[in-house]
Design an enzyme around this catalytic site. Sequence first.
Site, PDB file in Angstrom:
ATOM      1  N   ASP A   1       0.853  -1.185   0.000  1.00 33.37           N
ATOM      2  CA  ASP A   1       0.000   0.000   0.000  1.00 33.37           C
ATOM      3  C   ASP A   1       0.896   1.243   0.000  1.00 33.37           C
ATOM      4  O   ASP A   1       2.124   1.138   0.156  1.00 33.37           O
ATOM      5  CB  ASP A   1      -0.874  -0.058   1.264  1.00 33.37           C
TER       6      ASP A   1
ATOM      7  N   GLU B   1       2.564   5.049  -4.164  1.00 35.50           N
ATOM      8  CA  GLU B   1       2.500   5.943  -5.335  1.00 35.50           C
ATOM      9  C   GLU B   1       3.814   6.726  -5.578  1.00 35.50           C
ATOM     10  O   GLU B   1       4.011   7.117  -6.732  1.00 35.50           O
ATOM     11  CB  GLU B   1       1.349   6.946  -5.165  1.00 35.50           C
TER      12      GLU B   1
ATOM     13  N   ASP C   1      -9.076   3.215  -1.566  1.00 28.26           N
ATOM     14  CA  ASP C   1     -10.147   3.661  -0.667  1.00 28.26           C
ATOM     15  C   ASP C   1     -11.354   4.096  -1.482  1.00 28.26           C
ATOM     16  O   ASP C   1     -11.414   5.222  -1.971  1.00 28.26           O
ATOM     17  CB  ASP C   1      -9.654   4.816   0.207  1.00 28.26           C
TER      18      ASP C   1
END
Length: 610
Positions: A463, A466, A590
């Site tokens: 997670d 980015e 999300d």
Amino acid sequence: MYILLSFLSTLAVFITVNGNECTVENNIKNDCGYEGVTQTSCEAKGCCWSQVNDNSTPWCYDATGVTSPGYELVDGKMTTTSTGYKGTLQRVTTSNKHKYYGEDIDTLTVELLLEDSDYIRMKIYATDGDNWEIPQSIVERPDQVNAIKTTLLNYDVTYTATPFTIQVTRKSDSKVIFSSSQELFYKSQYIEFTTLYDNSAKTYGLGESTRLNHALKTDNSIYTLWASDTPAAVQNVNLYSSFPIYLQMVDGSAHGGMMMNSNGMDIVLGATTLTYKMLGGIIDFYVFIGSTPIDVMAQYTSIVGRPTMQPYWAYGFHNCKYGYESISQVEDVVAGYASAGIPLDTQWLDIDYMQNYRDFTWDSKNFPISDVKSFVDTLHNNSQQFVTIVDPGIMIYDNYDAYTQGMKEDIFIKDITGEPYLGQVWPGPTYFPDFTHPKSTDYWTTQMQQFYDDVPVDGIWIDMNEVSNFCNDDGKGQTCVNSASDGCPSPGASQTDCCLVCTEVDATNTLDYPEYQINNNKGLLSVKTVSMSSTQYGNTTVYDTHNLYGLTEQIATNAALTTVRSKRPFLLTRSAFLSTGKHSAKWTGDNGKRYIVYVHELPNPIPTLH
């Protein structure tokens, strides 16, 4: 190979210029702004400003209107090579955008690579320049392949010499599936490449983004590709991943296109045009002839790799939640599924299990290793599995092996000063592993092995890759320091509140501040991530590699899991790029919560599920 010659038509342009007031016909206004440009910033660039009530006419435009910039093919033809055809392009005129986005590159090399009978690859790059290309070590793909015989090709390729354009026709139905515009802009930090298509075409892909429509809007809508930690519940903006690939349907048949470019880009869809506006790299474009959607996907995956085989258990029912307070609570949840007669194949844990959110650690109070291992042993005895999350940010903390070994191996991303770039995520001040570094996979495998030796996990969920950063709010933080004397974050503060002091070192740095600004939903490229002027192994800039960070972590994690477990790995990622499916599964981040309850023969009373 056919050579088609065409001549530029003369375009009459009537312009009145009076100071900053310009009159240019709407249909020939040449955009010199960007999404969100203001009148002040527009006119400061010497451009004209006029608001128009439609979606296709730029408000900020060049006073000289559209010209025919383009390039011409030197000697009017391409030469045959072992891989296809090759030629040299020379700029015809100075483009309108010459003064806005940097110097035009005068001489380009063009290659038509006939790698397969069902797709063609086109490369255009600066002949004398430092061209950034996605390395084979990150996206392995066919390269230097001997050309397929033209008689075996399922497409025809034609080109015009002046101005240079390319056209691809599918042989089976004589449909033109790719046609490049004569307008080609090529600069070191701005490349504009336009394809033309039938106005009946329906276009899909170009993401990741959340939207209610399936086919993309063709009202000059902008689709931005820039990996961003933005909740997927937010619609019509760039999200976690970058997929510069599209599929088009025309008259019931499919074809596609893929731009193998990792730089930030805007893709503008008009009624008959698709325009790439890229911040660097090269034009490395693939045309897939189809002619069904399945064919297009098969042709695409023949290049970047087929989707990885998942473990059989991965297709079962999984449970995961952020906010578990202890391993005993997780045990109760699993027991609740069993008592309700609901099959549960896999239990997951979010960052709750970590000691102060440090990767590869266990909370000694709420998730002690001995208790967690006993729980996982019970899962395995019941043919159930266990998956945990791992984030890329490594906390700066003494006597923490992931940190000390990372520093010893010198594998963290460097800031503009040459020091490890300091960011902040869940554990506080962190450094970010450079997964392009030759030692990074061994480093990551060592950490994973120690983690696995404590608790035999079955899969890893990655997670925040980015890469996400709680600091650099304004995108100008080229270097940051931790100046908090009472801890970072301060006692009582939120983990997401930035506690670093970030500084702009070089306000003229064109990596952090390129002249063309893509429509990034957060603003400047570096907002809430690592500064673009930071570097990775071999002095590669984050400006070029940002969209690849999630993919490089997937490659390292896949290798680590395979080594540690000696089994087919299960891996789930948030940020992704072309070829991700070869290494990992992908989740949507999300997203919004919508509940649908189906009631069918439930027992009375209904069992309580934890």
